[in-house]
Design a protein around this motif. Sequence first.
Motif, PDB file in Angstrom:
ATOM      1  N   ASP A  37      35.367  43.827  56.483  1.00 51.83           N
ATOM      2  CA  ASP A  37      34.185  43.979  55.626  1.00 51.83           C
ATOM      3  C   ASP A  37      33.377  42.686  55.645  1.00 51.83           C
ATOM      4  N   PRO A  38      32.070  42.719  55.967  1.00 54.58           N
ATOM      5  CA  PRO A  38      31.242  41.504  55.973  1.00 54.58           C
ATOM      6  C   PRO A  38      31.231  40.792  54.626  1.00 54.58           C
ATOM      7  N   ALA A  39      31.574  41.509  53.555  1.00 58.58           N
ATOM      8  CA  ALA A  39      31.547  40.901  52.217  1.00 58.58           C
ATOM      9  C   ALA A  39      32.806  40.101  51.920  1.00 58.58           C
ATOM     10  N   ILE A  40      33.655  39.891  52.916  1.00 55.89           N
ATOM     11  CA  ILE A  40      34.927  39.191  52.693  1.00 55.89           C
ATOM     12  C   ILE A  40      34.701  37.762  52.197  1.00 55.89           C
ATOM     13  N   ILE A  41      33.666  37.058  52.751  1.00 61.73           N
ATOM     14  CA  ILE A  41      33.410  35.675  52.353  1.00 61.73           C
ATOM     15  C   ILE A  41      33.024  35.590  50.875  1.00 61.73           C
ATOM     16  N   PRO A  42      31.970  36.341  50.435  1.00 62.07           N
ATOM     17  CA  PRO A  42      31.641  36.285  49.001  1.00 62.07           C
ATOM     18  C   PRO A  42      32.807  36.740  48.123  1.00 62.07           C
ATOM     19  N   GLY A  43      33.568  37.725  48.591  1.00 66.12           N
ATOM     20  CA  GLY A  43      34.699  38.219  47.809  1.00 66.12           C
ATOM     21  C   GLY A  43      35.746  37.147  47.589  1.00 66.12           C
ATOM     22  N   LEU A  44      36.110  36.436  48.672  1.00 65.75           N
ATOM     23  CA  LEU A  44      37.107  35.370  48.543  1.00 65.75           C
ATOM     24  C   LEU A  44      36.569  34.225  47.682  1.00 65.75           C
ATOM     25  N   CYS A  45      35.253  33.956  47.806  1.00 63.76           N
ATOM     26  CA  CYS A  45      34.644  32.919  46.956  1.00 63.76           C
ATOM     27  C   CYS A  45      34.805  33.270  45.475  1.00 63.76           C
ATOM     28  N   ALA A  46      34.570  34.534  45.163  1.00 66.64           N
ATOM     29  CA  ALA A  46      34.675  34.968  43.770  1.00 66.64           C
ATOM     30  C   ALA A  46      36.095  34.820  43.258  1.00 66.64           C
ATOM     31  N   VAL A  47      37.073  35.200  44.096  1.00 65.65           N
ATOM     32  CA  VAL A  47      38.477  35.059  43.685  1.00 65.65           C
ATOM     33  C   VAL A  47      38.835  33.588  43.522  1.00 65.65           C
ATOM     34  N   MET A  48      38.377  32.780  44.465  1.00 67.89           N
ATOM     35  CA  MET A  48      38.704  31.350  44.458  1.00 67.89           C
ATOM     36  C   MET A  48      38.177  30.650  43.207  1.00 67.89           C
ATOM     37  N   SER A  49      37.026  31.080  42.722  1.00 68.47           N
ATOM     38  CA  SER A  49      36.430  30.398  41.565  1.00 68.47           C
ATOM     39  C   SER A  49      36.699  31.121  40.245  1.00 68.47           C
ATOM     40  N   GLY A  50      37.110  32.411  40.312  1.00 73.27           N
ATOM     41  CA  GLY A  50      37.206  33.170  39.071  1.00 73.27           C
ATOM     42  C   GLY A  50      38.577  33.634  38.660  1.00 73.27           C
ATOM     43  N   SER A  51      39.561  33.659  39.579  1.00 71.89           N
ATOM     44  CA  SER A  51      40.883  34.176  39.220  1.00 71.89           C
ATOM     45  C   SER A  51      41.550  33.292  38.173  1.00 71.89           C
ATOM     46  N   GLN A  52      42.327  33.898  37.306  1.00 69.91           N
ATOM     47  CA  GLN A  52      43.054  33.152  36.282  1.00 69.91           C
ATOM     48  C   GLN A  52      44.388  32.614  36.813  1.00 69.91           C
ATOM     49  N   ASN A  53      44.806  33.130  37.987  1.00 70.47           N
ATOM     50  CA  ASN A  53      46.105  32.755  38.563  1.00 70.47           C
ATOM     51  C   ASN A  53      45.901  31.638  39.594  1.00 70.47           C
ATOM     52  N   PRO A  54      46.417  30.411  39.358  1.00 72.24           N
ATOM     53  CA  PRO A  54      46.177  29.303  40.299  1.00 72.24           C
ATOM     54  C   PRO A  54      46.733  29.580  41.699  1.00 72.24           C
ATOM     55  N   GLN A  55      47.849  30.321  41.803  1.00 73.84           N
ATOM     56  CA  GLN A  55      48.425  30.616  43.119  1.00 73.84           C
ATOM     57  C   GLN A  55      47.473  31.484  43.925  1.00 73.84           C
TER      58      GLN A  55
END
Length: 1096
Positions: free
Chosen positions: A33-51
């Motif tokens: 999916d071309p949206a993989i980069i924005p998706g990973l960015c969102a997880v990297m900056s927004g997830s509550q789980n540091p791992q």
Amino acid sequence: MTEELEQILSQLTQPDNAIIQQATAQLKQAFKDPAIIPGLCAVMSGSQNPQIRQSAAVMLRLRVKKHWKKISPNDRESLKAVVLQAFMQETEHTVQHSLSQLCAVMVKHETPDRWPALLQLLNQSTKSSNPHDRQVGLLLLNKVIESNPEPFKPHYCQLLQLLRSVLEDHNNPTALYYCILTLTAITAFIGTEEMHLMRSILPNLIVALKCLIKADQNQASEAMEVFNELMESEVSIIVPHVADVVRFFLEVSSDTNLSDSLRVKALSCVTFLIKLKSKTVLKQKLLSPILQAIFPVLTAAPPPGEQDPEDEEDDSGDGTDNESPKHCAAQIIDTMALHMPPEKLFQQLMPLTQTCLASENPYQRKGGLMCLAVLAEGCADHIRTKMLKSVLQTVCQSLSDSSQVVRSAGLFALGQFSEHLQPEVSTYCSELMPLLLGYLSSLNQAKVGHVTKAFYALENFMENLVKITQLPYKGRNYQNFLQTKNYSGIEPYLPTLMETMLSALNNTDNLKIKELAVSAIGAIANAAKELLVPYFTPVIESLKGFLTTTTEEMRSLQTQSLDTLSVLARTIGKDVFSPLAAECVQLGLNLTDTIDDPDLRRCTYSLYSAVSIVTPDCLTPHLTAITTVMLYALKSSEGVTAHLEEDKTFVLLDDDDDENEEKEVFLEDDKGTDIHDVAGFSVENAYIDEKEDACEALGEIAFNAGCSILSYFSPQFPHEDVRRAAFGAMGQFCRAQHKVWKENPTEANHQALLKLLDIVVPCFLETVRREPERHVVMGVLESMNSVIKSCKEEVFKNPSRLKEISHAIRDVLKKKTPCQDSGGDEADDEDQQAEYDAMLQEFAGEGIPLVAASVPADNFFPFLNDLLPFIMNKAKSSCTVADRSFSVGTIAEILHALMSVSGGRGAAGRLSNRLLPVLVAGAKDSDPEVRNNSVFGLGCLAQAAGPIVVSDYPMMLSVFSNLLSKESDLRVIDNLCAALCRMIMSNVDAVPLEQVLPALVARLPLKEDQEENNTVFSCLAMLYTHSPALVVNLMKPIVAASSHVLGNKDVDKESQNISVALMQKFAQNHSAEFQAAVTSLPAEQRDSLSAAITAS
């Protein structure tokens, strides 16, 4: 998509393989999916789980690293903004670490100037008043610069000013740590404008490291790598502060409250500094402080109830432990011995050593013995000529010490002496051999560790128990310029030795003892050679059972058996071993086909090269198979381990596939792993040894079997021992091709030789100009000399080659190559240098007569004129015996070489006024080797220069007459005879034969230098034609001398033929006198003389 990605990444962390496999499949789909980069960015900056945030950052880094160009410009800009924002808001260090690595990969693509927001963030955070912000900013700075230091070069001055201020932040050890790592990263790239600033930082750096040591010793140990980088890249930065730097290293290494790893790091830095700048260490009077600090380390007792690693019962027996401060302290002394003048070193070192040896503390005594042991290699000449008897006595006494640790150290020292202090040590055979045999017989075989050390000493002594016979080059004192013959010293002990070894093979169940016995048999074979023939059959029968084993527990014994089999092939004699040659080759091929073991393969290579000496025809049908295995070993990266950064152990996904097929990538097996993902490399020693032995075997096989394989070969392996072996093999390839051309002199073979030389010789010269490792340059010079000696004028067909080789020799003699510590602006006594530095220059100097023998004298004369002052300078009385011997020996060989080339007589004549005083002074030297070489040189000068030196004959004859009347050294007397013969053959009318010839003949037969029989009998044959009455009057001693030459295996056939021809003339023309002379001989000599005359 954000929630889906977070769910998938969460499942990848579960301890359930089924869930992980399902999540992996889902993630593979998500990556399409071309949206993989924005998706990973969102997880990297927004997830509550540091791992999960960390996993997203790692996924993004892999994506960016391989597919930056495929990412849209909008996504790139968005990613740059998001990653910086995420970095500043992140509170978990592990996630910050992964984010900083993501930034580092992005900087490689964007460059700093195209990412101003990054520079702004770095500037703000590193100067923040908040200590935590400074830590985080310095972490980011370190990672982006470490991955790509050069693009930041325009900012280095500003950066160094920042780092200097950070180094004063003593209450923030994490900031200090990242600051020092950043300094380490840029050191190799700094230019002249940053040098002054870098020097001014050194005092701050030392204080900062002291603070870091108190906070975190592991981080401090890693940070201390900055000194190694400074020493390797820009040692001039350290030199003004060298006393403070060394004092810091010694403080750390002496503090027993610190970890061993940190103390080892400090001691290793001292070792590296001595290796690079030994003259600076001496000039700054740092030798004494270093020794005072390391002796307590060297002699420290282990904690109660413990032993030093090398004294533990399960130790491998090599006496070393690379992680031990004690071992590193010994290594410092070893490095001093290799890089400092012995006179200066021993003056400071021996009082400390003697105090230790006299101590009641066994670990003090052990330390003293270890010190003597590690001095043996680097200071061999000094010990051999000035103190051998006393140190041997000390070591022998240690073998009866009440403490086993002292006895073990004594055995190690004796093994080192046996290896490095030849040939003098062998003269003590009658004292040492019974001592070693008695010691071995008294041991409890259950203590395998100590038995191993006893075998080490015995084996080293036997392996080097040889009679040294000098080659025509008379000035060389080192073993690689010598040839060996079996030494009768081992013969009285051979029955006891072999009984002991065969008993160990047949009567013990301990595999280690068997392995030691097999190894010892190889050493005995090296010393005894043909004397071992009566024991050959039982030895082979014992080895057979070990050679064909298939069990892993016997692998080490099997490998040692192969090694000993190779030694037997080389030493036992062609007639004895030839029937086994074909079977041995097949054995080697079968073993490499069925067992994957680098040590075993290495021993098969040695076996093949041994067989190539005995019966090369046995190898011919298998050359393709044999060389394929060896070349594969050279090219293989097996045994090389890349150590990845700590967060690279994820199972990662990527779509780097030309066919757009998604695939799973495990970084550990990914050949495309980026070098910046790698924290370091390690290579198993067994694979390094395999490559080294493969190089040596390929060269030997090429020469003996006449095959050329250079096209598959490159000396680029990073380990210096392998590089040295590779250069040796390249020289063998050239000699092999020259041999092929001489045996089949076609134009095609000649062109193949010239093409090969045009590849190899420039490679040699470039290595001399650039190689930093001294022993690699020694190997290159040795190999180049062997090529020049074999190929002669063919080496110089290229018009520029004579100048290039001459300049390479000159640069080494002037100490201007990278592997020599030239000392820069440091004044130093040129008469004193480390023995190994002198040895390197001797390798270069040995090339001068070889070049002189290969080109017309007029072509070489301008270069020779340039080189001679460097050689003559070493003949001064203040120089060492080895230097004086080398100097006059090289001059002699140059003159000897000029005899055989066009224009040689004129060149020798032009040099005579400069060389004659040097040689005359040498003939009066206190050392017999210097006298010997000088006398040889005077004879060569007379023969090479001819009539030009006739006016000097009276003075030369006076020198020889005085020397002959009082000389006791047999080799010098032999060379006096030969020198007189050269003078006679060159200008017979200028020599008063009535006085000279009787004195000469009275000293026959030659006792030591059998090669000069050719000169002596050629002269006598000439005189028989010129002045027959004079010769006939001396017929009886001449016939007696001839009877010693004829049938003597140490005398070459040409000399024997000249002698026979003269005897035949005596028999034909003066039968009565000749018969009377023969009758007066002892029966054995009479029979050999009659048989030789009859046979001819």
